[in-house]
Design a protein around this motif. Structure first.
Motif, PDB file in Angstrom:
ATOM      1  N   VAL A 162     -12.195  56.420  36.960  1.00 26.68           N
ATOM      2  CA  VAL A 162     -10.987  56.868  37.657  1.00 26.68           C
ATOM      3  C   VAL A 162     -10.312  55.777  38.483  1.00 26.68           C
ATOM      4  CG1 VAL A 162     -11.764  59.263  37.761  1.00 26.68           C
ATOM      5  CG2 VAL A 162     -12.339  57.712  39.630  1.00 26.68           C
ATOM      6  N   VAL A 163     -10.933  54.618  38.616  1.00 29.16           N
ATOM      7  CA  VAL A 163     -10.373  53.544  39.447  1.00 29.16           C
ATOM      8  C   VAL A 163      -9.454  52.658  38.609  1.00 29.16           C
ATOM      9  CG1 VAL A 163     -10.913  51.553  40.882  1.00 29.16           C
ATOM     10  CG2 VAL A 163     -12.385  53.565  40.948  1.00 29.16           C
ATOM     11  N   TYR A 164      -8.247  52.412  39.114  1.00 31.28           N
ATOM     12  CA  TYR A 164      -7.306  51.530  38.442  1.00 31.28           C
ATOM     13  C   TYR A 164      -7.613  50.065  38.757  1.00 31.28           C
ATOM     14  CZ  TYR A 164      -4.319  55.709  37.995  1.00 31.28           C
ATOM     15  OH  TYR A 164      -3.824  56.950  37.703  1.00 31.28           O
ATOM     16  N   PHE A 165      -7.167  49.168  37.889  1.00 30.50           N
ATOM     17  CA  PHE A 165      -7.166  47.726  38.133  1.00 30.50           C
ATOM     18  C   PHE A 165      -8.522  47.208  38.624  1.00 30.50           C
ATOM     19  CE2 PHE A 165      -2.826  49.208  39.648  1.00 30.50           C
ATOM     20  CZ  PHE A 165      -2.267  49.127  38.388  1.00 30.50           C
ATOM     21  N   GLN A 166      -9.582  47.552  37.927  1.00 33.91           N
ATOM     22  CA  GLN A 166     -10.927  47.185  38.367  1.00 33.91           C
ATOM     23  C   GLN A 166     -11.187  45.685  38.288  1.00 33.91           C
ATOM     24  OE1 GLN A 166     -13.896  49.643  36.426  1.00 33.91           O
ATOM     25  NE2 GLN A 166     -12.563  51.436  36.486  1.00 33.91           N
ATOM     26  N   GLU A 174      -2.355  64.678  30.948  1.00 29.04           N
ATOM     27  CA  GLU A 174      -3.105  64.875  32.188  1.00 29.04           C
ATOM     28  C   GLU A 174      -2.456  64.145  33.370  1.00 29.04           C
ATOM     29  OE1 GLU A 174      -5.494  66.844  32.999  1.00 29.04           O
ATOM     30  OE2 GLU A 174      -5.672  67.711  31.009  1.00 29.04           O
ATOM     31  N   VAL A 175      -1.274  64.623  33.746  1.00 23.83           N
ATOM     32  CA  VAL A 175      -0.599  64.166  34.963  1.00 23.83           C
ATOM     33  C   VAL A 175      -0.279  65.393  35.792  1.00 23.83           C
ATOM     34  CG1 VAL A 175       0.375  62.062  33.974  1.00 23.83           C
ATOM     35  CG2 VAL A 175       1.639  64.203  33.783  1.00 23.83           C
ATOM     36  N   ASN A 176      -0.013  65.186  37.065  1.00 30.35           N
ATOM     37  CA  ASN A 176       0.195  66.324  37.965  1.00 30.35           C
ATOM     38  C   ASN A 176       1.530  67.021  37.761  1.00 30.35           C
ATOM     39  OD1 ASN A 176      -2.222  66.434  39.811  1.00 30.35           O
ATOM     40  ND2 ASN A 176      -1.659  64.291  40.096  1.00 30.35           N
ATOM     41  N   ASN A 177       2.566  66.270  37.355  1.00 31.79           N
ATOM     42  CA  ASN A 177       3.888  66.865  37.159  1.00 31.79           C
ATOM     43  C   ASN A 177       4.510  66.359  35.860  1.00 31.79           C
ATOM     44  OD1 ASN A 177       4.075  68.299  39.756  1.00 31.79           O
ATOM     45  ND2 ASN A 177       4.182  66.252  40.637  1.00 31.79           N
ATOM     46  N   PRO A 178       4.065  66.854  34.712  1.00 27.52           N
ATOM     47  CA  PRO A 178       4.634  66.392  33.445  1.00 27.52           C
ATOM     48  C   PRO A 178       6.093  66.815  33.314  1.00 27.52           C
ATOM     49  CG  PRO A 178       3.193  68.281  33.092  1.00 27.52           C
ATOM     50  CD  PRO A 178       3.021  67.878  34.521  1.00 27.52           C
ATOM     51  N   SER A 238       4.028  57.273  38.446  1.00 21.90           N
ATOM     52  CA  SER A 238       4.254  57.671  39.836  1.00 21.90           C
ATOM     53  C   SER A 238       5.214  58.850  39.912  1.00 21.90           C
ATOM     54  CB  SER A 238       4.803  56.488  40.643  1.00 21.90           C
ATOM     55  OG  SER A 238       3.879  55.425  40.686  1.00 21.90           O
ATOM     56  N   MET A 239       6.286  58.826  39.119  1.00 21.25           N
ATOM     57  CA  MET A 239       7.243  59.930  39.117  1.00 21.25           C
ATOM     58  C   MET A 239       6.602  61.224  38.645  1.00 21.25           C
ATOM     59  SD  MET A 239      10.889  58.263  37.935  1.00 21.25           S
ATOM     60  CE  MET A 239      10.298  57.563  36.402  1.00 21.25           C
ATOM     61  N   ALA A 240       5.576  61.105  37.790  1.00 26.36           N
ATOM     62  CA  ALA A 240       4.871  62.289  37.289  1.00 26.36           C
ATOM     63  C   ALA A 240       3.735  62.715  38.211  1.00 26.36           C
ATOM     64  CB  ALA A 240       4.333  62.027  35.888  1.00 26.36           C
ATOM     65  N   GLY A 241       3.634  62.108  39.381  1.00 27.18           N
ATOM     66  CA  GLY A 241       2.624  62.522  40.347  1.00 27.18           C
ATOM     67  C   GLY A 241       1.239  61.971  40.112  1.00 27.18           C
ATOM     68  N   ASP A 242       1.126  60.880  39.343  1.00 30.58           N
ATOM     69  CA  ASP A 242      -0.146  60.222  39.049  1.00 30.58           C
ATOM     70  C   ASP A 242      -0.983  61.055  38.077  1.00 30.58           C
ATOM     71  OD1 ASP A 242      -2.055  58.281  39.044  1.00 30.58           O
ATOM     72  OD2 ASP A 242      -2.710  58.557  41.108  1.00 30.58           O
ATOM     73  N   LEU A 243      -2.027  60.436  37.544  1.00 33.97           N
ATOM     74  CA  LEU A 243      -2.934  61.127  36.634  1.00 33.97           C
ATOM     75  C   LEU A 243      -3.801  62.116  37.401  1.00 33.97           C
ATOM     76  CD1 LEU A 243      -2.103  58.561  34.972  1.00 33.97           C
ATOM     77  CD2 LEU A 243      -4.393  58.621  33.977  1.00 33.97           C
ATOM     78  N   THR A 244      -4.200  63.176  36.728  1.00 32.79           N
ATOM     79  CA  THR A 244      -5.183  64.079  37.308  1.00 32.79           C
ATOM     80  C   THR A 244      -6.564  63.432  37.192  1.00 32.79           C
ATOM     81  OG1 THR A 244      -5.706  65.240  35.242  1.00 32.79           O
ATOM     82  CG2 THR A 244      -3.795  66.019  36.495  1.00 32.79           C
ATOM     83  N   ILE A 245      -7.545  64.042  37.809  1.00 33.91           N
ATOM     84  CA  ILE A 245      -8.907  63.516  37.748  1.00 33.91           C
ATOM     85  C   ILE A 245      -9.445  63.566  36.323  1.00 33.91           C
ATOM     86  CG2 ILE A 245     -10.076  65.697  38.159  1.00 33.91           C
ATOM     87  CD1 ILE A 245     -10.983  62.237  39.638  1.00 33.91           C
ATOM     88  N   TYR A 246      -8.805  64.376  35.461  1.00 29.43           N
ATOM     89  CA  TYR A 246      -9.253  64.513  34.076  1.00 29.43           C
ATOM     90  C   TYR A 246      -8.511  63.581  33.118  1.00 29.43           C
ATOM     91  CZ  TYR A 246     -11.415  68.783  35.827  1.00 29.43           C
ATOM     92  OH  TYR A 246     -12.167  69.687  36.534  1.00 29.43           O
ATOM     93  N   ASP A 272     -13.498  62.901  28.661  1.00 26.59           N
ATOM     94  CA  ASP A 272     -14.572  63.681  28.025  1.00 26.59           C
ATOM     95  C   ASP A 272     -14.893  64.948  28.796  1.00 26.59           C
ATOM     96  OD1 ASP A 272     -14.748  61.809  26.033  1.00 26.59           O
ATOM     97  OD2 ASP A 272     -16.420  60.711  26.935  1.00 26.59           O
ATOM     98  N   VAL A 273     -14.819  64.881  30.124  1.00 29.41           N
ATOM     99  CA  VAL A 273     -15.134  66.063  30.928  1.00 29.41           C
ATOM    100  C   VAL A 273     -14.167  67.190  30.612  1.00 29.41           C
ATOM    101  CG1 VAL A 273     -15.306  66.975  33.275  1.00 29.41           C
ATOM    102  CG2 VAL A 273     -16.137  64.675  32.771  1.00 29.41           C
ATOM    103  N   LYS A 274     -12.859  66.886  30.545  1.00 32.27           N
ATOM    104  CA  LYS A 274     -11.864  67.909  30.238  1.00 32.27           C
ATOM    105  C   LYS A 274     -11.991  68.386  28.803  1.00 32.27           C
ATOM    106  CE  LYS A 274      -8.365  70.535  31.198  1.00 32.27           C
ATOM    107  NZ  LYS A 274      -7.112  69.970  31.754  1.00 32.27           N
TER     108      LYS A 274
END
Length: 275
Positions: free
Chosen positions: A30-34, A162-166, A183-191, A240-242
């Motif tokens: 879930v971490v970006y830019f590792q 899997e974004v918060n506001n598609p 960012s406009m779509a509210g970022d990705l969900t945890i899934y 995979d979880v989703k």
């Protein structure tokens, strides 16, 4: 007997806990830019790719000068709208009673501009169109000191999955990046699968698909899909979880609910046997 029953219950609960923990996603998922480290990492940014006008795009062109009556010849009339009607831009709505008419680029990439006539605008940036029209007005001695403003009207990108506001989001700037759209779509969900974000783009009559790994800054900034174009579709796959939860009632051999039910059953059987 009671001790054996308790031991059986404890064993089942331990098995259930281990399965539950193993089903949870790792923080690495879930971490970006590792691969980026503050103060240490430097990435060469890609060359800016401004959005260019294409056939079927709609743009507004407004000409201003010291003589409003003269420039009115080159401006399309304002279109009256029903009071209270909303214009949607992303998820922001603004009530308005009037709007600006626009030019729709035809299949040949042309628009029909007042007095000047046909102008080929396909493949041009906003400022290039404005500069071209300004030069035409001055060269033909139509307007001495014109100020030409060009704006996008119907240019959009879609963000799905899997974004918060598609949804569909308007392009209100010359350069729109993949990170802007997310960012406009509210970022990705945890899934959302950060390892494989797809960008679907129509190029020369073909549908091309780009994959972007958001966990790698190097991969994001070097991707041909980092700068989006009008009508691009961004799709975020489920992780995979989703995916495991997508079966009927989520009850398959890899689901958490399955193992909870199994642990409960084993616990009940153990209590009955040892009692």
């Amino acid at each position: 007997m009671r001790r054996k029953a308790i031991a059986a219950c404890t064993l089942c609960l331990c098995v259930w806990g281990a399965v539950l923990l193993s089903s949870c996603g790792s923080s690495k998922d879930v971490v970006y830019f590792q691969d980026l480290k503050p103060g240490e990492s430097e990435i060469t940014l890609p060359a800016v790719q401004a959005i260019t006008v294409q056939p079927e795009d709609k743009i507004s062109i407004i000409v201003n000068s010291r003589d409003p009556q003269l420039t009115d010849l080159f401006n399309l009339p304002y279109v009256s709208r029903q009071l209270g009607q909303s214009l949607r831009t992303g998820y922001v709505s603004t009530g308005t009673s009037q709007g600006v008419s626009g030019y729709t680029v035809n299949a040949d990439g042309d628009i029909d501009f007042p007095v000047i006539g046909k102008i080929h605008v396909a493949g041009m940036k906003r400022e290039e169109i404005a500069e071209h029209i300004k030069n035409e007005l001055v060269t033909r001695d139509l307007v001495k000191d014109p100020v030409v403003t060009v704006e996008f009207m119907n240019l959009c990108v879609s963000v799905l999955g899997e974004v918060n506001n598609p949804g569909r989001f308007s392009i209100d700037r010359d350069c729109l990046t993949l990170l802007d759209a997310i960012s406009m779509a509210g970022d990705l969900t945890i899934y959302g699968n950060r390892y494989k974000v797809l960008v679907l783009r129509e190029e020369e009559g073909r549908q091309r698909v780009y994959g972007v790994n958001l966990t790698s800054g190097e991969h994001v900034y070097s991707s041909p899909a980092y700068y989006l174009r009008q009508n691009d579709v961004v799709y975020v796959e489920p992780n995979d979880v989703k995916a495991r939860q997508s079966t009927v009632n989520g009850n398959n051999v890899r689901s958490t609910s399955f193992w909870i039910s199994l642990a409960s059953l084993l616990t009940s059987i153990g209590i009955l046997i040892f009692n």
